[in-house]
Write an enzyme that holds these catalytic residues in place. Sequence first.
Site, PDB file in Angstrom:
ATOM      1  N   ASP A  29      37.536  69.439  38.113  1.00 23.78           N
ATOM      2  CA  ASP A  29      38.868  69.316  38.691  1.00 23.78           C
ATOM      3  C   ASP A  29      39.146  70.505  39.611  1.00 23.78           C
ATOM      4  OD1 ASP A  29      41.378  68.195  39.103  1.00 23.78           O
ATOM      5  OD2 ASP A  29      42.280  69.254  37.427  1.00 23.78           O
TER       6      ASP A  29
ATOM      7  N   ASN B 206      41.023  57.205  40.107  1.00 25.77           N
ATOM      8  CA  ASN B 206      40.753  57.645  41.476  1.00 25.77           C
ATOM      9  C   ASN B 206      40.585  56.441  42.396  1.00 25.77           C
ATOM     10  OD1 ASN B 206      38.598  60.376  40.407  1.00 25.77           O
ATOM     11  ND2 ASN B 206      40.800  60.360  40.759  1.00 25.77           N
TER      12      ASN B 206
END
Length: 277
Positions: free
Chosen positions: A44, A92
């Site tokens: 991340d 995503n």
Amino acid sequence: MLVSETEGVSLQATVPAGLDQKEAEIYQRLDPTRLPKHIAIIMDGNGRWARKRHLPRVAGHRAGVTSVRYTVECASRIGIPSLTLYAFSEENWKRRPKAEVDFLMKLLSRYLKQEVPTLHKNNVRLQYIGRLHELPPFVQEKMDWARNETSRNTGMVLTLALNYSARSELVDAFQSMLQAAASNGGIEHLKIDEETISRHLYTSHLPDPDLVIRTSGEMRLSNFLLWQLAYAEIYVTPTLWPEFRGVHLLEGIAEYQTRERRYGGLNEAQSARGLRS
């Protein structure tokens, strides 16, 4: 050299070849007999890394590929059997702009083509988890090629989580169990227990992770391996993924080795106190 005492016996372990000076310094503080068998990483911070540099988000994704290479090489060199990277979530796919998703798919395809020689060099075998059939055909073809190319390697198993969602994985596992029961005498014979569920998960080829690392300082699992991480140790680093290197991986392992894993039980001192009370 690392010297540790275990029940009066002196054990020596050499620093693995290929580690840089900082990595070697941390490795010397580790107990090589207590390394995690499976490490999972939530990668991340690509967007924040790019934003801090006034760059487009895709620059962060591109820089993150270098971090993957360093991390895979370090994990392989120190003898970690399994490494799973959360590369692309199902969320995503649904929630990012199409242009960014398209870039990620092309980046993945390029990564697979470029990194196979590095995987061979480090004896790494490549696997995937997720709803792979929903990825673009050109990506699936490259994935199949890279998996086949590395299938004879005998070292660390590198698993990329692509179009992955832990909740979807559980849905797919139960669907798989129902289908197996329907073709084997009917669902009235279906037996559901933890072993059966684990056998139908995407990760049936892997042990459950011992350690999960999250970069960028966020304190959440983000729908990643929810079943498998039930007893994993969690290590969060503020380091953004594009800045993550082997030294950060080793720092996470060092922290892991300070933890006492009880799996819901008591340590020896607590057990002894319980018997006396």
